[in-house]
Design a protein around this motif. Structure first.
Motif, short mmCIF file in Angstrom:
data_model
loop_
_atom_site.label_atom_id
_atom_site.label_comp_id
_atom_site.label_asym_id
_atom_site.label_seq_id
_atom_site.Cartn_x
_atom_site.Cartn_y
_atom_site.Cartn_z
N ASP A 66 31.30 -0.88 5.79
CA ASP A 66 29.98 -0.99 5.15
C ASP A 66 28.91 0.57 4.99
O ASP A 66 28.66 0.85 6.63
CB ASP A 66 29.35 -1.68 6.57
CG ASP A 66 27.71 -2.00 7.30
OD1 ASP A 66 26.84 -1.66 5.66
OD2 ASP A 66 27.47 -2.44 7.91
N VAL A 67 28.82 0.50 4.36
CA VAL A 67 28.11 1.75 4.01
C VAL A 67 26.86 2.05 4.48
O VAL A 67 26.30 3.46 4.50
CB VAL A 67 28.07 1.60 2.28
CG1 VAL A 67 29.12 1.68 1.32
CG2 VAL A 67 26.67 1.11 1.69
N ALA A 68 26.09 0.93 4.60
CA ALA A 68 25.04 1.15 5.75
C ALA A 68 25.19 2.02 6.99
O ALA A 68 24.37 2.01 7.85
CB ALA A 68 23.92 -0.32 6.02
N ASP A 69 26.41 1.78 7.76
CA ASP A 69 27.35 2.44 8.75
C ASP A 69 27.81 3.90 8.74
O ASP A 69 28.71 4.35 8.02
CB ASP A 69 28.02 1.75 9.55
CG ASP A 69 27.78 2.52 10.52
OD1 ASP A 69 28.44 3.32 11.16
OD2 ASP A 69 29.17 1.28 11.64
N ALA A 70 26.27 4.62 8.47
CA ALA A 70 26.68 6.17 8.66
C ALA A 70 27.92 6.72 9.35
O ALA A 70 29.03 7.85 8.79
CB ALA A 70 25.67 6.85 9.40
N GLY A 71 28.02 6.44 10.23
CA GLY A 71 29.51 6.72 11.80
C GLY A 71 30.75 6.36 10.35
O GLY A 71 32.44 6.67 10.95
N ALA A 72 30.70 5.22 9.75
CA ALA A 72 32.17 4.44 9.09
C ALA A 72 32.50 5.11 8.23
O ALA A 72 34.16 4.95 7.39
CB ALA A 72 32.17 2.92 8.88
N ILE A 73 31.19 5.85 7.17
CA ILE A 73 32.43 6.37 6.05
C ILE A 73 33.25 7.31 6.25
O ILE A 73 34.56 7.12 5.53
CB ILE A 73 31.36 7.22 5.12
CG1 ILE A 73 29.67 5.76 4.92
CG2 ILE A 73 31.50 7.84 3.67
CD1 ILE A 73 28.97 6.54 4.35
N ALA A 74 33.93 8.75 6.81
CA ALA A 74 34.64 9.47 6.91
C ALA A 74 35.34 8.47 7.15
O ALA A 74 36.55 8.63 6.94
CB ALA A 74 33.88 10.68 8.37
N PRO A 75 35.89 8.22 7.85
CA PRO A 75 37.27 7.03 8.72
C PRO A 75 37.54 6.20 7.04
O PRO A 75 38.78 6.27 7.20
CB PRO A 75 36.94 6.10 9.89
CG PRO A 75 35.23 5.89 10.56
CD PRO A 75 35.02 7.34 9.39
N ALA A 76 36.69 5.54 6.82
CA ALA A 76 36.91 4.42 6.14
C ALA A 76 37.75 5.87 4.61
O ALA A 76 38.85 5.47 3.60
CB ALA A 76 36.13 4.26 4.57
N HIS A 77 37.07 7.16 4.70
CA HIS A 77 37.68 7.68 3.38
C HIS A 77 38.68 8.04 4.01
O HIS A 77 39.64 8.47 2.87
CB HIS A 77 37.20 9.54 3.41
CG HIS A 77 36.60 10.57 2.21
ND1 HIS A 77 37.65 11.69 2.73
CD2 HIS A 77 37.33 10.11 1.14
CE1 HIS A 77 37.55 12.31 2.04
NE2 HIS A 77 37.49 11.56 0.39
N ALA A 78 38.92 8.06 5.46
CA ALA A 78 40.52 8.82 5.34
C ALA A 78 41.48 7.91 5.02
O ALA A 78 42.56 8.52 4.62
CB ALA A 78 39.96 9.30 6.99
N ALA A 79 41.05 6.65 5.28
CA ALA A 79 42.05 6.07 4.96
C ALA A 79 42.67 5.75 3.64
O ALA A 79 43.57 5.11 3.11
CB ALA A 79 41.00 4.16 5.83
N VAL A 80 41.45 5.58 2.93
CA VAL A 80 41.70 5.25 0.89
C VAL A 80 42.15 6.52 0.50
O VAL A 80 43.32 6.13 0.29
CB VAL A 80 40.22 5.56 0.65
CG1 VAL A 80 40.26 5.96 -1.14
CG2 VAL A 80 39.01 4.58 0.79
N GLU A 81 42.52 7.66 1.58
CA GLU A 81 42.88 8.95 0.95
C GLU A 81 44.29 8.75 1.45
O GLU A 81 45.18 9.28 0.97
CB GLU A 81 42.92 10.21 1.35
CG GLU A 81 41.22 11.05 0.66
CD GLU A 81 41.18 12.15 -0.14
OE1 GLU A 81 41.28 13.21 1.25
OE2 GLU A 81 40.53 11.98 -0.88
N ALA A 82 45.01 8.49 3.19
CA ALA A 82 46.22 8.36 3.33
C ALA A 82 47.00 7.57 2.87
O ALA A 82 48.05 6.99 2.62
CB ALA A 82 45.71 7.88 5.01
N GLN A 83 46.23 6.61 2.03
CA GLN A 83 46.56 5.07 1.12
C GLN A 83 47.08 5.16 -0.53
O GLN A 83 47.81 4.97 -0.62
CB GLN A 83 46.19 3.85 1.68
CG GLN A 83 46.36 3.38 2.74
CD GLN A 83 45.41 2.00 3.03
OE1 GLN A 83 46.08 1.06 2.24
NE2 GLN A 83 44.32 2.31 3.76
N LEU A 84 46.41 6.25 -0.66
CA LEU A 84 46.53 6.75 -2.42
C LEU A 84 45.82 8.10 -2.97
O LEU A 84 46.55 8.02 -3.57
CB LEU A 84 45.34 5.62 -2.92
CG LEU A 84 45.84 4.04 -2.69
CD1 LEU A 84 44.15 3.53 -3.67
CD2 LEU A 84 47.24 3.35 -3.56
#
Length: 200
Positions: free
Chosen positions: A57-75
């Motif tokens: 949810d891009v409106a959740d400021a605290g969720a972006i860093a964990p999502a970015h970490a998950a993206v880079e861990a996979q791809l």
């Protein structure tokens, strides 16, 4: 590798599919996991590209860093960011309050800032990358009844233009895409709201 937000439907899904057809691995993010996984599977099946679903949810400021970490861990590192989010709700100035303004800021401008802040340092370190912000044709001519979107998407353009000056010398391209009228669920909802206001 490309990371596309708002990618479960509409413009975001079309952008993810286009990048996959060009041979990019694509991380798709959106709030609802079911439609997001369906989109990732369909795009991977049609293109042969590796696609992963990373809820955010891009409106959740605290969720972006964990999502970015998950993206880079996979791809791996993000080479292309497509910052795309659903627009703020329609409304007229006298009917909107501070809470509406704050929510619109979070989903529109603050999300663009947060996503760029997550990926730009890595791009700068590698000397390459692309930041693409999906805005609206309202940045050229305001759309009646869309005060929040008109105001904050214009702010995203100012943000992006400034980033282009700051990050261009570091090898990072920055662009805005300002779509016109496209048949999406949001466009239909806005048309319905306009029809209700007009009584026709």
């Amino acid at each position: 590798m490309a990371w596309v937000t708002g990618a479960s439907a509409g413009i975001g899904r079309a952008a993810a599919a286009a990048l996959a057809r060009e041979g990019a691995s694509v991380a798709l993010s959106a709030r609802r996991l079911g439609p997001l996984e369906e989109a990732a599977e369909a795009i991977a099946g049609a293109s042969g590209a590796r696609c992963v679903a990373v809820p955010l949810d891009v409106a959740d400021a605290g969720a972006i860093a964990p999502a970015h970490a998950a993206v880079e861990a996979q791809l791996g590192p993000v080479d292309v960011l497509v910052s795309n989010a659903g627009g703020p709700p329609p409304g007229l100035f006298l009917n909107l309050d501070e809470d509406a303004l704050r929510a619109a800021y979070e989903i529109t401008l603050r999300s663009a800032w947060g996503l760029a802040r997550a990926v730009a340092p890595g791009m700068a370190a590698r000397g390459r990358g692309s930041l693409v912000f999906v805005t609206s044709w309202s940045t050229k001519e305001v759309i009646e009844g869309l005060l929040l979107s008109n105001s904050l998407r214009a702010a995203v353009v100012g943000f992006a233009k400034t980033l282009s000056k700051e990050l261009g010398p570091r090898g990072i391209r920055v662009a805005c895409v300002a779509p016109g009228k496209i048949d999406t669920a949001r466009s239909r909802a806005l048309d319905e709201a306009a029809a209700a206001r007009a009584g026709r």
